[in-house]
Design an enzyme around this catalytic site. Structure first.
Site, PDB file in Angstrom:
ATOM      1  N   SER A 239     -16.647   0.791  23.553  1.00 24.80           N
ATOM      2  CA  SER A 239     -16.731   2.176  24.014  1.00 24.80           C
ATOM      3  C   SER A 239     -15.466   2.574  24.783  1.00 24.80           C
ATOM      4  O   SER A 239     -14.379   2.563  24.218  1.00 24.80           O
ATOM      5  CB  SER A 239     -17.997   2.354  24.858  1.00 24.80           C
ATOM      6  OG  SER A 239     -18.314   3.718  25.015  1.00 24.80           O
ATOM      7  N   ASP A 470     -25.403   4.074  15.052  1.00 22.63           N
ATOM      8  CA  ASP A 470     -24.516   4.412  16.169  1.00 22.63           C
ATOM      9  C   ASP A 470     -24.418   5.917  16.350  1.00 22.63           C
ATOM     10  O   ASP A 470     -24.283   6.671  15.382  1.00 22.63           O
ATOM     11  CB  ASP A 470     -23.120   3.852  15.875  1.00 22.63           C
ATOM     12  CG  ASP A 470     -22.338   3.520  17.125  1.00 22.63           C
ATOM     13  OD1 ASP A 470     -22.418   4.309  18.081  1.00 22.63           O
ATOM     14  OD2 ASP A 470     -21.660   2.480  17.145  1.00 22.63           O
ATOM     15  N   HIS A 517     -25.124   2.158  19.503  1.00 23.08           N
ATOM     16  CA  HIS A 517     -23.804   2.185  20.132  1.00 23.08           C
ATOM     17  C   HIS A 517     -23.472   0.849  20.784  1.00 23.08           C
ATOM     18  O   HIS A 517     -22.327   0.381  20.716  1.00 23.08           O
ATOM     19  CB  HIS A 517     -23.760   3.312  21.160  1.00 23.08           C
ATOM     20  CG  HIS A 517     -22.470   3.405  21.909  1.00 23.08           C
ATOM     21  ND1 HIS A 517     -21.241   3.498  21.294  1.00 23.08           N
ATOM     22  CD2 HIS A 517     -22.216   3.415  23.254  1.00 23.08           C
ATOM     23  CE1 HIS A 517     -20.291   3.561  22.202  1.00 23.08           C
ATOM     24  NE2 HIS A 517     -20.853   3.506  23.399  1.00 23.08           N
TER      25      HIS A 517
END
Length: 545
Positions: A239, A470, A517
């Site tokens: 991320s 995701d 994610h």
């Protein structure tokens, strides 16, 4: 300090965690949210009850104790080492600098697991605080080292926004099985249990402000690398950590063997984020980070992603992703179909206002006092709903202990991303430069030496990983794959035969099945397997053992 299987500070941490009011209360009666409540089916958005929330706030578990509890779930490591140089004292109602202790009794001795208790050992596990230059700058580090064999490869792991190295607890054991490798997980400066110096951006120019915010993190990483005397390493970032990994590769070239980006933020280009001073996009998938139930994510197979894409996850996926995007968004808007459990909603005006004012979500947790744990449960109950209840509870406590620490690195987000998680300086515009920077003959970057003494990097492999479900736009990953490979073709056209043979540049995009994610946690078994393959590729191995 000599290695040990346990130490006083670790025992103290474990004792303090077990004797907290919340833990004592759980021992008498189960205060863990019920299965339905933990999955977000009962009790509204914030699943933790008022009494439970107050008990956790009153318990005031220190971040070091919470990190220790999470790392205790690492297989074969019953008592993980945990230094208490930071995060050993509970945060107070007043602003705390999360002071750094130099006391020797706050350090942790490394813990060794032998081959009798650890089938993949012997290994050494260590928790340290690495001090950097300047006032109050230090990085929290957790490392795993294989014993009795030569080590010539290093993997560095960077977490996402507001998280900490403890979130990788499902990966440390599996990744440290690869011979010849040493693992380092770092808390970003101003996050986790790293020190939290005041974050300030002095530049007035838009681009300079973005660069200054990026430099806050990547300069600390480079300083850590020098302190550790590591010449080259493989860098994994999730991320925001993935975004910073790219920024590091561009600013400090010549030190990476491979770049691995796990659901990185900031790749796609959005006209609002790039051009507007403070954008307010009509829709955003960012809300899914707070509303998506991970149990549904880990059990749900995305029908819009063909089977070939789920297993191959390479070139076939580019057309699949593009086709998926076109089907779900034929008119160029954000009203297309989405998988169950992943609603796309406009960003609330109040959230945009808070973003504009650079008020982080963690500020709200700090201000809310006894309601803080309950607010955090709105995220943790969904994010960790696929995990066993005891692990989910440990991660909830860990997350809350980090969220309520003094604000620092979190304030960089508004300079780097616009509301909706679109980058103000999108990576798609510059990621093709990774592994293609001009460096000196000895491998360092400089603009002051003569061109004759410079050479261009001969590329590095870039791997992008996304979860099958995701909320981060996977199409951006395939665009990166295409752009990096096109850049290689352009350079190869004018390269010498030697340069062509030495070129290592490549890019590929992979999909982790039944993951969202947080691919390293949702689909940790497949993630670890893919990572081991990528690590063995770097070291030229074909099998483990």
């Amino acid at each position: 300090m000599a290695a040990a299987t346990t130490n006083d500070s670790n025992d103290d941490i474990r004792t303090r965690t077990q004797q907290s009011p919340l833990a004592s209360k759980r021992a008498k009666q189960s205060n863990t949210p019920t299965e339905d409540n933990r999955k977000g089916k009962v009790g509204g958005y914030f699943t933790l009850g008022y009494k439970e929330g107050f008990s956790q706030w009153w318990a005031n578990v220190p971040a070091a104790a919470a990190e220790h509890a999470v790392l205790s779930y690492i297989p074969y490591l019953r008592k993980p080492p945990t230094h208490t140089q930071t995060g050993s004292a509970p945060p107070s109602t007043n602003a705390s600098t999360m002071s750094i202790s130099d006391s020797a009794d706050k350090e942790a001795a490394p813990v060794r697991t032998n081959s009798l208790a650890d089938p993949f050992g012997p290994r050494q596990w260590h928790s340290q605080l690495v001090k950097l230059g300047g006032k109050g700058r230090a990085l929290n580090e957790f490392s795993v080292e294989r014993l009795g064999e030569a080590q010539d490869q290093n993997l560095v792991m960077l977490h996402g926004y507001g998280a900490g190295l403890g979130f990788f607890y499902k990966n440390f054991e599996g990744l440290s099985r690869v011979p010849g490798w040493k693992l380092y997980a770092l808390d970003l400066l101003g996050m986790g249990r790293s020190s939290r110096p005041p974050f300030r951006v002095h530049a007035k120019d838009r681009q300079k402000s973005i660069a200054e915010a990026e430099d806050w993190f990547v300069d600390a990483l480079e300083e850590w690398r020098v302190k550790r005397n590591i010449d080259r390493f493989t860098l994994l970032g999730h991320s925001l950590g993935g975004y910073m990994a790219v920024a590091y590769a561009l600013k400090y070239p010549g030190h990476l063997n491979k770049l691995i980006l796990a659901s990185p933020v900031g790749i796609p280009e959005d006209p609002y984020a790039v051009n507007a001073e403070m954008p307010d996009p009509s829709n955003s998938t960012l809300t899914n980070e707070f509303s998506q139930d991970q149990e549904a994510t880990t059990e749900y197979s995305n029908p819009k992603l063909p089977e070939a894409a789920k297993t191959v996850g390479d070139n076939n996926n580019f057309l699949n992703a593009r086709s998926k995007a076109q089907k779900s968004n034929p008119n160029g808007d954000d009203t297309g179909d989405t998988p169950p459990g992943t609603p796309r909603k406009p960003l609330p005006k109040w959230l945009t206002y808070l973003w504009d004012a650079n008020i982080s979500p963690f500020s709200i947790v700090r201000w809310s006092g006894p309601l803080g744990p309950r607010f955090v449960s709105g995220w943790t109950s969904r994010r960790f709903s696929h995990l066993p209840p005891d692990e989910a509870q440990a991660l909830h406590t860990y997350a809350y202990s980090l969220f309520r620490q003094r604000g620092s690195g979190e304030y960089a987000l508004a300079y780097i991303l616009a509301p909706g998680a679109f980058a103000r300086s999108p990576l798609i515009r510059r990621i093709h430069g990774v592994g293609r920077q001009m460096i000196s003959v000895n491998g360092t970057r400089t603009s002051s030496i003569a061109i004759a003494q410079q050479r261009r990097e001969n590329g590095i492999p870039v791997v992008l990983m996304y979860g099958e479900n995701d909320w981060m736009d996977i199409a951006g990953g395939y665009n990166v794959e295409q752009k990096i490979n096109e850049e290689k073709e352009r350079i190869i056209k004018t390269a010498t035969l030697e340069e062509r043979e030495n070129d290592r540049g490549s890019a590929k995009c992979l999909v982790i099945k039944r993951a969202g994610h947080h691919v390293y946690l949702d689909g940790w078994e497949e993630f670890n397997e893919v990572m081991r393959e990528e690590m063995m590729d770097v070291s030229g191995q074909t099998t483990i053992g």
